[in-house]
Enzyme design. Sequence first.
Site, PDB file in Angstrom:
ATOM      1  N   THR A   1      27.409  39.758 -27.804  1.00 10.20           N
ATOM      2  CA  THR A   1      28.188  38.829 -27.306  1.00 10.20           C
ATOM      3  C   THR A   1      27.653  37.716 -26.844  1.00 10.20           C
ATOM      4  OG1 THR A   1      29.900  40.789 -26.270  1.00 10.20           O
ATOM      5  CG2 THR A   1      30.328  38.459 -25.519  1.00 10.20           C
TER       6      THR A   1
ATOM      7  N   ARG B   1      47.347  41.038 -23.638  1.00 11.43           N
ATOM      8  CA  ARG B   1      47.322  39.515 -23.659  1.00 11.43           C
ATOM      9  C   ARG B   1      48.747  38.920 -22.920  1.00 11.43           C
ATOM     10  NH1 ARG B   1      43.911  37.629 -27.288  1.00 11.43           N
ATOM     11  NH2 ARG B   1      42.999  39.152 -28.620  1.00 11.43           N
TER      12      ARG B   1
ATOM     13  N   ARG C   1      29.236  43.273 -39.771  1.00 10.19           N
ATOM     14  CA  ARG C   1      30.203  43.870 -38.877  1.00 10.19           C
ATOM     15  C   ARG C   1      31.781  43.237 -39.460  1.00 10.19           C
ATOM     16  NH1 ARG C   1      32.315  40.814 -34.309  1.00 10.19           N
ATOM     17  NH2 ARG C   1      33.754  41.992 -32.951  1.00 10.19           N
TER      18      ARG C   1
ATOM     19  N   LYS D   1      31.859  50.906 -27.788  1.00  9.64           N
ATOM     20  CA  LYS D   1      31.801  49.731 -27.055  1.00  9.64           C
ATOM     21  C   LYS D   1      32.156  49.923 -25.428  1.00  9.64           C
ATOM     22  CE  LYS D   1      33.437  46.295 -29.228  1.00  9.64           C
ATOM     23  NZ  LYS D   1      34.423  45.249 -30.008  1.00  9.64           N
TER      24      LYS D   1
END
Length: 482
Positions: free
Chosen positions: A277, A73, A32, A219
């Site tokens: 994850t 963020r 990945r 995802k």
Amino acid sequence: MRRTKIVATLGPATETAESIDAIIKAGVDVVRLNFSHGTHKEHKARVQLVRDRALACGRVVGVLGDLQGPKIRIDGFIDGKVEIEKGQAFILDTEYDSAAGTSSIVGCHYKALPEDVSAGDVLILDDGLIELKVTRIEGTQVHTEVMVGGELSNRKGINKRGGGLSAPAITDKDKADIIAAAGIGVDYLAVSFPRDAADIEYARQLMQEAGGDASIVAKIERAEALVNIDEIIHASDVIMVARGDLGVEIGDPNLPRAQKDLIARARTLNKVVITATQMMESMRFKPVPTRAEVFDVANAVLDGTDAVMLSAETASGNYPAKSVAAMANICEHAERDRNISQSKHRLHTEFSHVDESIAMAAMYLANHFKVAAIAALTESGSTALWMSRISSGLPIYALTRHEKTLRRVTLYRGVYPVFQGKDLTNSHEANKTVVEKLVSEDLVHKGDYMVITKGDVAGQGGGTNSMKVVKVGDWIAEDDDH
């Protein structure tokens, strides 16, 4: 042979030939590239290194490019970090100085935040470590009360519990990264934070316009994605259960059920699924996993995931090869459970394609007859994919002359790529060539039964229309397949 595939993220810990050799030998199937970090030049060099070392090791390794997506963020603090306490007031301001944050206020680059939230909403920062409850909105300022406090540092991510932030799935950075990914020749492209099928279709369009043909990975990390899950799965080639942001949005206690449902739904709809994850998080710093991590990986295997993924463990951890080897070992042991080699997949479904029907018939025959292997002569890999949706302990060998197809099937559970470059002119020659190829690679042996599927016309994708059972070592009759 391990059936569940392993995806490993590349990074500083895996950028030398020696480290790549080590993870390939440990069992990695797909690497990945995390486009949240690194330059396009660095990613291109990593891919070339992986492909060179895979060839040297006699392996086929796929490449997955993972887009950053709209990571929302906060900005920065004067001193780099602050401590905020439960019960105190804290402000997020979209017009505040990006480097002047304090323990009472911080900037936020996401300009739509005041419009996306309202009083009573809960905002989650730093992957769930900080929780803020919105009390009111005043212009560019979102006023909150700290529900869970702690240390908060620069550039930490923001999620909204239950979802609802309107940031588009494909950012300008993602568009540039898609062009780079197409140029690199990635086999899979992962789209972060998709909300619906339109996000997936747009990513596919951009990839094709850039000259690439990568399979698209959705995802699943937004709460909205769960509402639209069937349309997202249909639009995608693969889904990834991205448990970090998804857990933040729906709450960690809801993750186990969501993971099981997503794996089951993807398999039912004939799509590939990756579970990701923090699967072996402790192995960033320790040479062995915790028992909880062993259970986590094993349960994903028992649920039927095609692949399990390593992130920081192989990108920046101290033990990348040991992480891959430990994960491979867990998968192999979990696959010994007899229940996962039994299947009721599409038992009462009418098939709409000839090649799908052949694939399902081959797997039914193989599961109810003493067969050692299934061999699919394939152009696109579709027949092997359909076969891999049936739970089985049997190896499925995808024989093809196309390098892209070889790399694509590296992600399919129980499917193993085998290069077959001979120009096959008739059915009898094809059967004979398949048997000889698998015997030469010590994959089947004299006396074994095997199932062969293929199409009448070589070079035609989606043309699989025949199946034959052969016994290795016997003369193959030149009659019609049956």
